[in-house]
Scaffold this active site. Structure first.
Site, PDB file in Angstrom:
ATOM      1  N   TRP A  16       0.811  -1.214   0.000  1.00 55.20           N
ATOM      2  CA  TRP A  16       0.000   0.000   0.000  1.00 55.20           C
ATOM      3  C   TRP A  16       0.846   1.266   0.000  1.00 55.20           C
ATOM      4  O   TRP A  16       0.326   2.365   0.088  1.00 55.20           O
ATOM      5  CB  TRP A  16      -0.968   0.005   1.190  1.00 55.20           C
ATOM      6  N   GLU A  30      -5.884   0.710   5.531  1.00 54.15           N
ATOM      7  CA  GLU A  30      -6.031   1.204   6.903  1.00 54.15           C
ATOM      8  C   GLU A  30      -7.121   0.454   7.660  1.00 54.15           C
ATOM      9  O   GLU A  30      -6.971   0.154   8.837  1.00 54.15           O
ATOM     10  CB  GLU A  30      -6.330   2.705   6.901  1.00 54.15           C
ATOM     11  N   LEU A  73     -10.055 -12.987   8.925  1.00 56.17           N
ATOM     12  CA  LEU A  73      -9.337 -11.772   9.335  1.00 56.17           C
ATOM     13  C   LEU A  73      -9.818 -11.224  10.668  1.00 56.17           C
ATOM     14  O   LEU A  73      -9.111 -10.448  11.311  1.00 56.17           O
ATOM     15  CB  LEU A  73      -9.488 -10.688   8.260  1.00 56.17           C
ATOM     16  N   GLY A  74     -11.024 -11.582  11.067  1.00 53.69           N
ATOM     17  CA  GLY A  74     -11.533 -11.105  12.345  1.00 53.69           C
ATOM     18  C   GLY A  74     -12.151  -9.724  12.284  1.00 53.69           C
ATOM     19  O   GLY A  74     -12.041  -9.025  11.267  1.00 53.69           O
ATOM     20  N   TYR A 112      -8.558   7.794  13.957  1.00 49.65           N
ATOM     21  CA  TYR A 112      -7.287   7.329  13.413  1.00 49.65           C
ATOM     22  C   TYR A 112      -7.341   7.176  11.886  1.00 49.65           C
ATOM     23  O   TYR A 112      -6.504   7.727  11.158  1.00 49.65           O
ATOM     24  CB  TYR A 112      -6.858   5.990  14.038  1.00 49.65           C
ATOM     25  N   ASP A 130      -2.148   6.179  16.464  1.00 50.19           N
ATOM     26  CA  ASP A 130      -2.407   4.751  16.636  1.00 50.19           C
ATOM     27  C   ASP A 130      -1.554   4.247  17.797  1.00 50.19           C
ATOM     28  O   ASP A 130      -0.830   5.003  18.441  1.00 50.19           O
ATOM     29  CB  ASP A 130      -2.085   3.999  15.340  1.00 50.19           C
ATOM     30  N   CYS A 184      10.987   1.112  17.876  1.00 51.40           N
ATOM     31  CA  CYS A 184      10.494   1.503  19.206  1.00 51.40           C
ATOM     32  C   CYS A 184       9.343   0.562  19.580  1.00 51.40           C
ATOM     33  O   CYS A 184       8.217   0.980  19.810  1.00 51.40           O
ATOM     34  CB  CYS A 184      10.036   2.951  19.182  1.00 51.40           C
TER      35      CYS A 184
END
Length: 351
Positions: A16, A30, A73-74, A112, A130, A184
């Site tokens: 993407w 997204e 995928l849930g 978001y 996010d 991070c």
DNA sequence: AAGCCGGGGAC
DNA sequence: GTCCCAGGCTT
């Protein structure tokens, strides 16, 4: 700018991120990435776009087809909302809204996702907050309030806004998310590889792992189900549509029933089929485990050979390897358990 | 603000 | 085993 420079070199090559950015593709990615990790999304994103290449194709499809594509995928409400959003977009002329405020009105698009599409596809300077960005921000600023609190979000948003004065907003957002995903990270952040390490107050504090605040855990609810797995002579499996209830609504699975302590799973499974199909004696397979939100579900598959060709209402016969109807990954676990008992050839309907 | 929705991978 | 993840919606 050091952050964006790092991203240009070390950012992953994800489908993407191909230029030029197509707003529809950004939206699909997204939505799919909500609470779902990148590695799991990539193959499903490609497959989804091959089937629904543009917003018109998606809007023209049935919600059933979109749910089927989403199988496994849930968070299936995402699929329903994405489909509904496509219809709204097409009704409004076929172009996606170009601002976060307008995007936010689409079903399934929250703060978001609106900010992500607006900044990545249209260059609007709005910060995306996010899980990654909040964690990176909390560490960088050494926040003394939880990052997810209203005040924490404001502080992180202000910081991201500052970064956007020196670089394109979409790049800043994407770079921060990438930094959170690859450097991070939640546990054991790799500060030695971090482009922001020099100014990071979390690192200077000596204990960057102090952030983020641990979320309190909730005791999972243990549940036991029995599943009636009826196979006909050619290896097809009987499924039933889940019509009500809070979970897995609209998906197709073997008939299921809650198993209370003391219940006999074989008998209960047989009861599920009463008046539906003719079956022989049920055989137990090894129980499978499945987790949905805070529930821990143990499912006891009971296998029933059946000569019946009848198709009761709200039921259908499918090839267990390629159901062709919306379903959950639970089906795959159940089919595997059945194959372990009967042998794969029986279940697959081959030979 | 908190609870709920899938599923799999990291640890 | 526990925890989290490119969250949104409902109460």
């Amino acid at each position: 700018m050091r952050l964006v420079g790092w991203f240009e070199v070390h950012g992953r090559d994800l489908p993407w991120r191909e230029e030029p950015r197509d707003p529809y593709r950004v939206l699909v990615s997204e939505i799919m990435l909500q609470q779902t990790q990148v590695d799991r999304v990539v193959p499903r994103y490609r497959r989804f776009l091959a089937r629904f290449p543009d917003v018109i194709a998606l809007a023209s499809a049935t919600v059933e087809a979109v749910l089927e594509e989403w199988s496994g995928l849930g968070y299936y409400r995402r699929a329903r909302n994405l489909h509904a959003a496509a219809r709204v977009i097409v009704d409004a002329g076929g172009r996606l809204p170009a601002t976060a405020v307008e995007l936010r009105r689409l079903p399934g698009v929250g703060e978001y996702t609106a900010a992500a599409v607006a900044s990545l596809a249209f260059g609007e300077p709005v910060p995306v907050l996010d899980g990654n960005v909040l964690r990176v921000g909390a560490r960088f600023l050494a926040l003394d309030v939880p990052a997810r609190s209203a005040r924490g979000r404001r502080l992180v948003a202000g910081w991201v806004g500052e970064l956007m004065k020196d670089a394109p907003p979409g790049r800043v957002n994407e770079a921060l998310m990438e930094l959170g995903a690859t450097v991070c990270t939640f546990s054991t952040p790799a500060c030695s590889r971090c482009p922001l390490a020099g100014e990071c107050r979390g690192r200077t504090s000596g204990n960057p792992e102090r952030w983020p605040e641990r979320r309190r855990v909730r005791e999972p609810e243990r549940v036991t189900w029995t599943a009636a797995m009826v196979f006909d002579g050619s290896g097809r499996l009987l499924l039933r549509r889940i019509d009500g209830g809070p979970i897995l609504r609209g998906l197709w699975l073997p008939p299921l029933a809650r198993l209370d302590p003391g219940d006999d799973p074989v008998r209960l499974a047989a009861c599920l089929l009463e008046g539906k199909v003719v079956v022989e004696e049920g055989v137990r397979a090894v129980p499978v485990r499945h987790a949905i939100a805070h529930r821990r579900i143990e499912v006891h598959p009971i296998l029933f050979p059946s000569p019946a060709e009848a198709q009761p209402p709200d039921h259908c016969w499918v090839d267990p390897g390629a159901p062709g109807v919306p379903t959950s990954s639970l089906l795959g676990k159940l089919v595997d358990a059945a194959a372990a008992v009967c042998g794969p050839r029986f279940v697959a309907g081959i030979d």
